[in-house]
Design an enzyme around this catalytic site. Structure first.
Site, short mmCIF file in Angstrom:
data_model
loop_
_atom_site.label_atom_id
_atom_site.label_comp_id
_atom_site.label_asym_id
_atom_site.label_seq_id
_atom_site.Cartn_x
_atom_site.Cartn_y
_atom_site.Cartn_z
N ASP A 1 -7.71 -27.51 2.72
CA ASP A 1 -6.89 -27.00 1.69
C ASP A 1 -6.98 -25.55 1.65
O ASP A 1 -8.14 -25.09 1.63
CB ASP A 1 -7.10 -27.72 0.56
CG ASP A 1 -6.66 -29.22 0.43
OD1 ASP A 1 -6.34 -29.54 1.55
OD2 ASP A 1 -6.50 -29.92 -0.67
N ALA B 1 -9.46 -34.74 13.41
CA ALA B 1 -9.06 -35.58 14.76
C ALA B 1 -8.34 -35.00 15.80
O ALA B 1 -7.49 -35.87 16.50
CB ALA B 1 -8.05 -36.72 14.06
N ASP C 1 -0.92 -37.88 4.03
CA ASP C 1 -2.58 -37.38 4.01
C ASP C 1 -3.29 -38.42 4.51
O ASP C 1 -2.81 -39.53 4.97
CB ASP C 1 -2.77 -37.23 2.54
CG ASP C 1 -3.42 -35.95 2.16
OD1 ASP C 1 -4.19 -35.61 2.99
OD2 ASP C 1 -3.30 -35.46 1.10
#
Ligand code: GLA
Length: 649
Positions: free
Chosen positions: A292, A274, A205
């Protein structure tokens, strides 16, 4: 601020490198010399450059604790789930990874930095000498024929610590002892998790590099150490893509180091931030494309959309991950089997990892049937590894088509709306001949039907119809490149300034509600290479000629294409009619195993598309390069129209 400058610096350097390379080209240097330019990213490499490390020839399948138990995970729940995978037959159908998500850790011992497991939750981890080890647990899973997965964070702290301090099983101890993430400990932790503890998968993560600026109250209060954020999910401009990439790259290397047998999965969990959709394919085995999922229809669409326009960025070795399944819960529970089937069918069309996120102890037979349908699983696991391509697109109905290893097609027709709708499926959508009969096998029921030309299908609210389609291929002796996205790697996709993709359903973030100003585009990838569309989602067209089939990519690009025994490459090339800069003509080059096979004349905006073809008999890797004489900050889209590999004469 320091990060922002770093990010721009990286762009500027790559820009300069490209300028230098293009400068060389603009001179009268012969072609052979041009391809020798040392730092020219468009120089053919002669080898496939996307990730082949790890064990992900097919999308991984299994079970993960997060959607089922949040961080309230323990050994009893985990082993019960593992046993049900075996007893229900799901493991035999491929669901083999059993993954522990957030909540397993107790602390990082000081001063040696060794991670300590919460043995109260995982009793078998307590060793007689007072240390902890997951080896007994992974041994048991392996003995059951299963694989074991673990979870960490690329920063010093976990998502739970940064964002959800009220959830169960937070790490304990001093500030340093609670720094359970990989940052500064990559080699030590990967060695421990894989070489010592025997795990087969790690999900990494990214909250620890995102949410801990010096101003965070958890930092000012002295509870956590600051980490000057290098990810800003709201803006790519304030994200240091190169730094994020380097951190994840160090994990990829450590995984290769401590898994000499190559039996591991590297799961990148950067939620589409990113610009990860552009680079995960070069180092990860699966990579999250969005934030999520939650168990509601709108959120499922959001996650689906975040991967659906990226078929060229996935394939054997590295897959798009729209997040774990929520089949069994909320809008996908036993009372909503239409939605549960849609969710499952769409994930299979995307070649998504199939990670069950459900407390299997509660599963009804009907839910187990949704998760265990062998035809849907086979579609996800088709060895050709071609993620489905959008054949028809609207906010209401979408038609997705996936070319299978057998040459047949998987097709899904999705009703995204809450009202019934009629949809026409045509032979064109399937790239099949319109005059020959087409057989459709319903993948849920196995029943057959056939049509010629087109067929109107009735869809219930939120229904997805999903079939295997057999017909007469329009291209009888080969494959269009847009039918084989799993064999294409956009090694250089021409994107100079990463941008967020706007074509994603913007649901309400459950933990945010309607506070703030709404859901803005936030996942990089816009402008990337596309199958049967331009990099900006428009229909392909060049010189006034429309192409329903082809590859759309920006100029300044190099595509790698695996040739599986075809004799000829053919296409019609040109600048796309949607080009805006238009200042530079584009020249197209075809290479085979590093050697120049064909090149076009320079093509300017508005010119008719030019035919280009090359003998690729015996060639393993074809590279398709589109160059402009000078670099452009926002390169124009180009078209490899009707691009195909054929047996030919
Ligand atoms: C992030 C991830 C989730 C889950 C949680 C655990 O939100 O995206 O999949 O792993 O962290 O805290």
């Amino acid at each position: 601020m320091a990060e922002r400058q770093g990010g721009e610096g990286v762009l500027a350097v790559s820009h300069l490198v490209r300028m230098a390379a293009f400068g060389l080209l603009a001179s009268a240097a012969p072609l052979a010399a041009q391809s020798q330019a040392p730092h020219d990213p468009l120089t053919p490499r002669g080898h496939w450059s996307a990730n082949t490390r790890g064990r992900a020839a097919l999308p991984p399948m299994g079970w993960n604790s997060w959607n089922a138990f949040n961080s309230d995970i323990d050994e009893a729940k985990l082993m019960a789930s593992a046993q049900i995978l075996i007893d229900s037959g799901l493991a035999a159908k491929g669901y083999r990874y059993v993954d522990i998500d957030d909540g397993w850790w107790l602390r990082r011992d000081q001063p040696d930095g060794r991670m300590v497991i919460r043995a109260k939750s995982f009793p078998s981890a307590a060793m007689p000498d007072g240390t902890t080890s997951f080896r007994p647990l992974t041994d048991r899973l392996h003995a059951m024929g299963l694989k074991a997965g673990i979870y960490s964070d690329i920063g010093r702290n976990s998502c739970g610590q940064v964002y959800t301090s009220d959830f169960a099983n937070q790490p304990e101890g001093s500030v340093a002892e609670r720094e359970v993430g990989l940052y500064g400990h990559v080699d030590q932790d990967i060695r421990l998790y894989f070489a010592d503890w025997g795990f087969d998968l790690i999900k990494v993560d990214g909250c620890g590099i995102r949410g801990l600026p010096v101003t965070n109250p958890k930092v000012t209060s002295g509870y956590l150490r600051a980490f000057d954020p290098i990810i800003d999910l709201e803006t790519l401009g304030r994200t240091d893509i190169a730094k994020v990439k380097a951190l994840y790259g160090s994990v990829a290397d450590a995984l290769a180091r401590y898994n000499p047998d190559g039996d591991y999965i590297f799961s990148i969990c950067l939620w589409g931030s990113a610009d990860v959709r552009a680079w995960a394919k070069d180092m990860g085995n699966i990579s999250r494309t969005s934030e999520d999922i939650s168990p509601n229809w709108s959120r499922m669409l959001h996650n689906f959309d975040s991967a659906v326009r990226r078929p060229l960025y996935a394939g054997p070795g590295s897959w798009n991950d729209p997040d774990m399944l929520f089949v069994g819960t909320g809008a996908f529970d036993a009372d909503h089997l239409t939605e549960a089937r849609s969710h499952m069918a769409l994930w299979a069309m995307l070649n998504a990892p199939l990670m069950i996120g459900y407390d299997l102890r509660k599963a009804t037979p009907a839910l187990l049937e949704v998760l265990g349908n062998p035809r849907i699983i086979a579609l996800d696991q088709d060895p050709a590894g071609n993620q489905a391509v959008l054949a028809y697109d609207s906010d209401d109905v979408q038609i997705l088509v996936k070319t299978l290893a057998s040459g047949e097609k998987g097709v899904a027709i999705v009703n995204r709306t809450a009202a019934p709708v009629d949809a026409q499926l045509t032979a064109d959508h399937l790239k099949y001949a319109g005059k020959a009969p087409i057989t459709l096998t319903d993948l849920w029921t196995g029943s057959d039907d056939s049509f010629t030309g087109e067929k109107t299908l009735h869809l219930a609210p939120h229904q997805t119809l999903i079939f295997a389609a057999k017909g007469t291929r329009r291209l009888s002796d080969g494959l269009f490149l847009s039918e084989m996205p799993g064999s294409i790697n956009p090694a250089v996709d021409g994107v100079v300034v990463p941008e967020d993709e706007p074509l994603i359903h913007r649901g309400i973030l459950p933990w945010q509600g309607t506070r703030g100003t709404g859901q803005h585009p936030r996942y990089g990838g816009w402008g990337g290479a596309e199958a049967d569309a331009t990099p900006f989602g428009k229909m392909l067209g060049s010189g006034g000629h429309d192409f329903h089939t082809g590859i759309g990519v920006l100029a300044g690009s190099r595509l790698e294409v695996r040739n599986k025994g075809y004799a000829r490459f053919q296409a019609q090339v040109g600048m796309d009619d949607s080009a805006r800069d238009r200042s530079q003509p584009v020249t197209f080059f075809v290479y085979g195993d590093g050697r120049l096979l064909a090149r076009s004349k320079p093509v300017a905006f508005g010119d008719a598309p030019q035919p280009i073809s090359a003998n690729v008999r015996g060639v393993k890797l074809i590279e398709l390069v589109a160059r402009t004489p000078e670099a452009v900050r926002f390169p124009d889209p180009v078209v490899w129209g009707d691009a195909a590999l054929v047996q030919g004469k």
